[in-house]
Design an enzyme around this catalytic site. Structure first.
Site, PDB file in Angstrom:
ATOM      1  N   ASN A  10     -24.106  10.580   3.686  1.00  0.00           N
ATOM      2  CA  ASN A  10     -23.666  11.022   5.002  1.00  0.00           C
ATOM      3  C   ASN A  10     -25.040  10.165   5.796  1.00  0.00           C
ATOM      4  O   ASN A  10     -24.775   9.453   6.657  1.00  0.00           O
ATOM      5  CB  ASN A  10     -23.393  12.344   5.529  1.00  0.00           C
ATOM      6  N   ASP A  32     -27.995   4.645  -4.598  1.00  0.00           N
ATOM      7  CA  ASP A  32     -27.586   5.995  -5.027  1.00  0.00           C
ATOM      8  C   ASP A  32     -27.276   6.463  -6.638  1.00  0.00           C
ATOM      9  O   ASP A  32     -27.273   5.279  -7.146  1.00  0.00           O
ATOM     10  CB  ASP A  32     -26.325   6.318  -4.459  1.00  0.00           C
ATOM     11  N   ARG A  82     -27.855  21.032   3.392  1.00  0.00           N
ATOM     12  CA  ARG A  82     -27.484  22.605   3.366  1.00  0.00           C
ATOM     13  C   ARG A  82     -26.132  22.856   3.598  1.00  0.00           C
ATOM     14  O   ARG A  82     -25.460  21.870   4.127  1.00  0.00           O
ATOM     15  CB  ARG A  82     -28.367  23.365   4.224  1.00  0.00           C
ATOM     16  N   ASN A  95     -34.648  19.711  -4.320  1.00  0.00           N
ATOM     17  CA  ASN A  95     -34.851  18.128  -3.825  1.00  0.00           C
ATOM     18  C   ASN A  95     -35.961  17.792  -4.059  1.00  0.00           C
ATOM     19  O   ASN A  95     -36.434  16.490  -4.135  1.00  0.00           O
ATOM     20  CB  ASN A  95     -34.384  18.351  -2.103  1.00  0.00           C
ATOM     21  N   ASN A 120     -34.665  17.213   3.116  1.00  0.00           N
ATOM     22  CA  ASN A 120     -34.981  18.584   3.407  1.00  0.00           C
ATOM     23  C   ASN A 120     -35.628  19.390   2.282  1.00  0.00           C
ATOM     24  O   ASN A 120     -34.980  19.099   1.225  1.00  0.00           O
ATOM     25  CB  ASN A 120     -34.128  19.301   4.146  1.00  0.00           C
ATOM     26  N   ARG A 151     -31.913  16.128  20.270  1.00  0.00           N
ATOM     27  CA  ARG A 151     -31.335  17.401  20.358  1.00  0.00           C
ATOM     28  C   ARG A 151     -31.697  17.958  21.693  1.00  0.00           C
ATOM     29  O   ARG A 151     -30.873  18.607  22.473  1.00  0.00           O
ATOM     30  CB  ARG A 151     -31.163  18.109  19.380  1.00  0.00           C
ATOM     31  N   HIS A 175     -39.890  21.006  10.894  1.00  0.00           N
ATOM     32  CA  HIS A 175     -38.420  20.566  11.232  1.00  0.00           C
ATOM     33  C   HIS A 175     -37.674  21.973  10.532  1.00  0.00           C
ATOM     34  O   HIS A 175     -37.018  21.622   9.361  1.00  0.00           O
ATOM     35  CB  HIS A 175     -38.464  19.148  10.498  1.00  0.00           C
TER      36      HIS A 175
HETATM   37  N1  LIG Z   1     -35.155  15.042   8.271  1.00  0.00           N
HETATM   38  C1  LIG Z   1     -33.823  15.296   9.001  1.00  0.00           C
HETATM   39  O1  LIG Z   1     -34.129  15.470  10.372  1.00  0.00           O
HETATM   40  C2  LIG Z   1     -32.613  15.237   8.318  1.00  0.00           C
HETATM   41  C3  LIG Z   1     -32.404  15.600   6.983  1.00  0.00           C
HETATM   42  N2  LIG Z   1     -31.331  15.776   6.233  1.00  0.00           N
HETATM   43  C4  LIG Z   1     -31.622  15.969   4.729  1.00  0.00           C
HETATM   44  O2  LIG Z   1     -31.236  14.572   4.261  1.00  0.00           O
HETATM   45  C5  LIG Z   1     -30.678  15.060   2.980  1.00  0.00           C
HETATM   46  C6  LIG Z   1     -29.330  13.848   2.913  1.00  0.00           C
HETATM   47  O3  LIG Z   1     -28.307  14.520   3.398  1.00  0.00           O
HETATM   48  P1  LIG Z   1     -26.793  13.999   3.394  1.00  0.00           P
HETATM   49  O4  LIG Z   1     -26.935  12.613   3.612  1.00  0.00           O
HETATM   50  O5  LIG Z   1     -26.102  14.618   4.487  1.00  0.00           O
HETATM   51  O6  LIG Z   1     -26.250  14.457   2.149  1.00  0.00           O
HETATM   52  P2  LIG Z   1     -25.213  13.700   1.074  1.00  0.00           P
HETATM   53  O7  LIG Z   1     -24.795  14.635   0.130  1.00  0.00           O
HETATM   54  O8  LIG Z   1     -24.044  13.211   1.989  1.00  0.00           O
HETATM   55  O9  LIG Z   1     -26.095  12.427   0.569  1.00  0.00           O
HETATM   56  C7  LIG Z   1     -27.175  12.535  -0.240  1.00  0.00           C
HETATM   57  C8  LIG Z   1     -27.108  11.464  -1.248  1.00  0.00           C
HETATM   58  O10 LIG Z   1     -28.214  11.474  -2.341  1.00  0.00           O
HETATM   59  C9  LIG Z   1     -27.593  11.249  -3.438  1.00  0.00           C
HETATM   60  N3  LIG Z   1     -28.702  11.359  -4.555  1.00  0.00           N
HETATM   61  C10 LIG Z   1     -28.829  12.697  -5.285  1.00  0.00           C
HETATM   62  N4  LIG Z   1     -29.930  12.362  -5.992  1.00  0.00           N
HETATM   63  C11 LIG Z   1     -30.248  11.035  -6.002  1.00  0.00           C
HETATM   64  C12 LIG Z   1     -31.244  10.387  -6.823  1.00  0.00           C
HETATM   65  N5  LIG Z   1     -31.963  11.018  -7.717  1.00  0.00           N
HETATM   66  N6  LIG Z   1     -31.330   9.206  -6.459  1.00  0.00           N
HETATM   67  C13 LIG Z   1     -30.426   8.485  -5.594  1.00  0.00           C
HETATM   68  N7  LIG Z   1     -29.685   9.078  -4.908  1.00  0.00           N
HETATM   69  C14 LIG Z   1     -29.377  10.533  -5.212  1.00  0.00           C
HETATM   70  C15 LIG Z   1     -26.313  11.781  -3.715  1.00  0.00           C
HETATM   71  O11 LIG Z   1     -25.502  11.150  -4.674  1.00  0.00           O
HETATM   72  C16 LIG Z   1     -25.738  11.582  -2.342  1.00  0.00           C
HETATM   73  O12 LIG Z   1     -24.841  10.481  -2.317  1.00  0.00           O
HETATM   74  C17 LIG Z   1     -30.481  16.221   2.853  1.00  0.00           C
HETATM   75  O13 LIG Z   1     -31.446  16.806   2.083  1.00  0.00           O
HETATM   76  C18 LIG Z   1     -30.336  16.794   4.053  1.00  0.00           C
HETATM   77  O14 LIG Z   1     -30.866  18.215   4.194  1.00  0.00           O
HETATM   78  C19 LIG Z   1     -30.334  15.624   6.857  1.00  0.00           C
HETATM   79  C20 LIG Z   1     -30.142  15.476   8.249  1.00  0.00           C
HETATM   80  C21 LIG Z   1     -31.451  15.225   8.952  1.00  0.00           C
HETATM   81  O1  LIG Z   2     -29.776  21.062   9.679  1.00  0.00           O
HETATM   82  C1  LIG Z   2     -29.714  20.427   8.514  1.00  0.00           C
HETATM   83  O2  LIG Z   2     -30.011  21.047   7.593  1.00  0.00           O
HETATM   84  C2  LIG Z   2     -30.212  18.804   8.374  1.00  0.00           C
HETATM   85  C3  LIG Z   2     -31.342  18.663   9.347  1.00  0.00           C
HETATM   86  O3  LIG Z   2     -32.090  18.601   8.938  1.00  0.00           O
HETATM   87  C4  LIG Z   2     -30.744  18.394  10.742  1.00  0.00           C
HETATM   88  O4  LIG Z   2     -29.709  17.945  11.137  1.00  0.00           O
HETATM   89  O5  LIG Z   2     -31.734  18.401  11.725  1.00  0.00           O
END
Ligand SMILES: NC(=O)C1=CN([C@@H]2O[C@H](COP(=O)(O)OP(=O)(O)OC[C@H]3O[C@@H](n4cnc5c(N)ncnc54)[C@H](O)[C@@H]3O)[C@@H](O)[C@H]2O)C=CC1
Ligand SMILES: O=C([O-])CC(=O)C(=O)O
Length: 311
Positions: A10, A32, A82, A95, A120, A151, A175
Site C-alpha cells: 500500500n 517485492d 499493524r 520487521n 515500523n 496530520r 513516531h
Molecule cells: N513511517 C511511517 O510513517 C509509516 C510506516 N508504515 C509502515 O510501512 C510498512 C508497509 O506498510 P504497507 O505498505 O501498508 O504494508 P503492505 O502489507 O501493504 O506492504 C508491505 C509489502 O512488503 C512486502 N515485503 C515483505 N517482506 C519483504 C521483503 N523481505 N522484501 C521485499 N518486500 C517484502 C510484502 O510482500 C508487501 O507487499 C509497515 O511496516 C507499516 O507499519 C506505514 C505507514 C506510515
Molecule cells: O499507523 C501505522 O501503523 C502506520 C503509520 O505509521 C502511520 O500511518 O502513521
C-alpha cells in the site's frame, strides 16, 4: 534520477504513484518478494502515464536487486503493517529481520544511495539500518515526522475551519502513539499563533488526535494508512533528489542534539541532495524539552530489542 522502493504494498505503491505523476524522479523501481506483485503495480501505474501525463519510467521486480542498481534513493516500506488494536512497536519482531536483509541487499547494488526508512516501528528500524549498514548518518532518514505534521495540520485546519495549506505546524519526537510531540505552541495560522484562535481544550484535543492519527485510520481501514504516508515519502524524496533543502522533521541519528545521543528520533532537519544536510535546533520550552526526553527514553528502550538482530 532513480528511486527504488522495496515493498510494493500500500505505502510503497502509493509512493511510486505520487513520485511518477509529480515527475519527481526519471525512474522508479518497485521491488517485492511476492511473485509478480511489483511488476503488476508498476504496470498499473505506467498505464496512467498518458492520462495523467508523466514520463517517469516505473518498473517492477520480484526480489531481483540487480534491477535496483545505481539508485540515488532507496525507500524501505517492506514488512507488515499493524492491525486495529496493535501498536507499531509490536511489529518489531517481524520487521527487524526484513529491514536488515533489505538494507544489505540494496547496498550491494546502490552503494551510494540515501536510504529512507518507512517500515515500523520506524525510529527503531532507522536505528537498525544505521547500525547494520554502518552508513554515515546523513544517509539514513526515517520518515514519520512529515506524515505526523501533515496530520497535525489537518486536525488544526479542521479546528480552525481554515484550509490546511494556511496552517504551519510540526511534530517531533518518536513516531509512536504515545511518543509524538505536536508542537502546538509554535503552530500558526498564516503566521499568527493558533492559540489566538483556539482554546487550550481544543488545542489539546488536536494534539491528542494527531498522536493517534495512525491508529484512528487503522481502526477505520483494518490495516494502516497509505495515501498520506506514500505522499509524505514522495515529499521527502523530492527534497532529496531536487536538493530543495526543505525543513522536514525526520528520524535521524543524534549525537548530542536536543540532549540525546545514540538514537534515531524525529527532529527538524534540512533535507537536500546529501540527505540530512543539517539538524535544526529550535528552541523548545521546558515542557517540550521534558516531553522530548521522555519520548527519547521510550525510543531508546525499543532499540534494546534489536540486540539479537544486530549481534
Ligand atoms: N513511517 C511511517 O510513517 C509509516 C510506516 N508504515 C509502515 O510501512 C510498512 C508497509 O506498510 P504497507 O505498505 O501498508 O504494508 P503492505 O502489507 O501493504 O506492504 C508491505 C509489502 O512488503 C512486502 N515485503 C515483505 N517482506 C519483504 C521483503 N523481505 N522484501 C521485499 N518486500 C517484502 C510484502 O510482500 C508487501 O507487499 C509497515 O511496516 C507499516 O507499519 C506505514 C505507514 C506510515
Ligand atoms: O499507523 C501505522 O501503523 C502506520 C503509520 O505509521 C502511520 O500511518 O502513521
Amino acid at each position: 534520477m532513480k528511486v527504488t522502493i522495496v515493498g510494493a504494498g500500500n505505502v510503497g505503491a502509493t509512493c511510486a504513484d505520487v513520485i511518477s505523476y509529480r515527475g519527481i524522479a526519471s525512474e522508479v523501481v518497485l521491488l517485492d518478494i511476492k511473485e509478480g506483485f511489483a511488476e503488476g503495480k508498476a504496470m498499473d501505474i505506467m498505464q496512467c502515464a498518458t492520462t495523467t501525463g508523466f514520463n517517469t519510467k516505473v518498473s517492477g521486480s520480484t526480489n531481483d536487486y540487480s534491477k535496483t542498481a545505481n539508485s540515488n534513493v532507496v525507500v524501505i516500506t517492506s514488512g507488515v503493517p499493524r492491525k486495529p488494536g496493535m501498536t507499531r512497536e509490536e511489529l518489531i519482531g517481524i520487521n527487524a529481520g526484513i529491514v536488515k536483509t533489505v538494507a544489505d541487499n540494496v547496498l550491494k547494488y546502490s552503494p551510494d544511495a540515501i536510504i529512507v526508512v518507512v517500515s515500523n516501528p520506524m525510529d527503531t528500524m532507522a536505528y537498525l539500518t544505521l547500525k547494520a549498514t554502518g552508513l554515515p548518518k546523513n544517509r539514513i532518514i526515517g520518515m514519520g515526522g512529515a506524515l505526523d505534521s501533515s496530520r497535525f495540520k489537518y486536525y488544526l485546519s479542521k479546528a480552525l475551519d481554515k484550509p490546511s495549506n494556511d496552517v504551519q505546524g510540526m511534530v517531533i519526537g518518536g513516531h509512536g502513539d504515545t511518543t509524538m510531540i505536536p508542537l502546538t505552541r509554535i503552530a500558526s495560522y498564516n503566521g499568527s499563533p493558533v492559540s489566538d484562535f483556539l482554546s487550550q481544550e481544543v488545542m489539546d484535543k488536536v494534539a491528542a488526535d494527531t498522536m493517534v492519527g495512525g491508529a484512528t485510520l487503522t481502526g477505520l481501514l483494518g490495516t494502516s494508512a497509505w495515501y498520506a504516508p506514500g505522499a509524505s515519502v514522495a515529499y521527502l524524496v523530492d527534497s532529496i533528489l531536487n536538493d530543495q533543502r526543505k525543513m522536514i522533521p525526520c528520524s535521524v541519528y543524534l549525537e548530542g542534539e536536543y540532549g540525546q545521543s545514540d538514537i534515531c528520533i524525529g527532529v527538524p532537519c534540512i533535507i537536500g541532495k546529501n540527505g540530512v544536510e543539517e539538524i535544526v535546533n529550535i528552541n523548545l520550552d521546558e515542557k517540550e524539552k521534558a516531553l522530548f526526553a521522555k519520548s527519547a527514553d521510550a525510543v531508546r528502550n525499543m532499540n534494546e530489542a534489536l540486540k539479537s538482530v544486530l549481534a
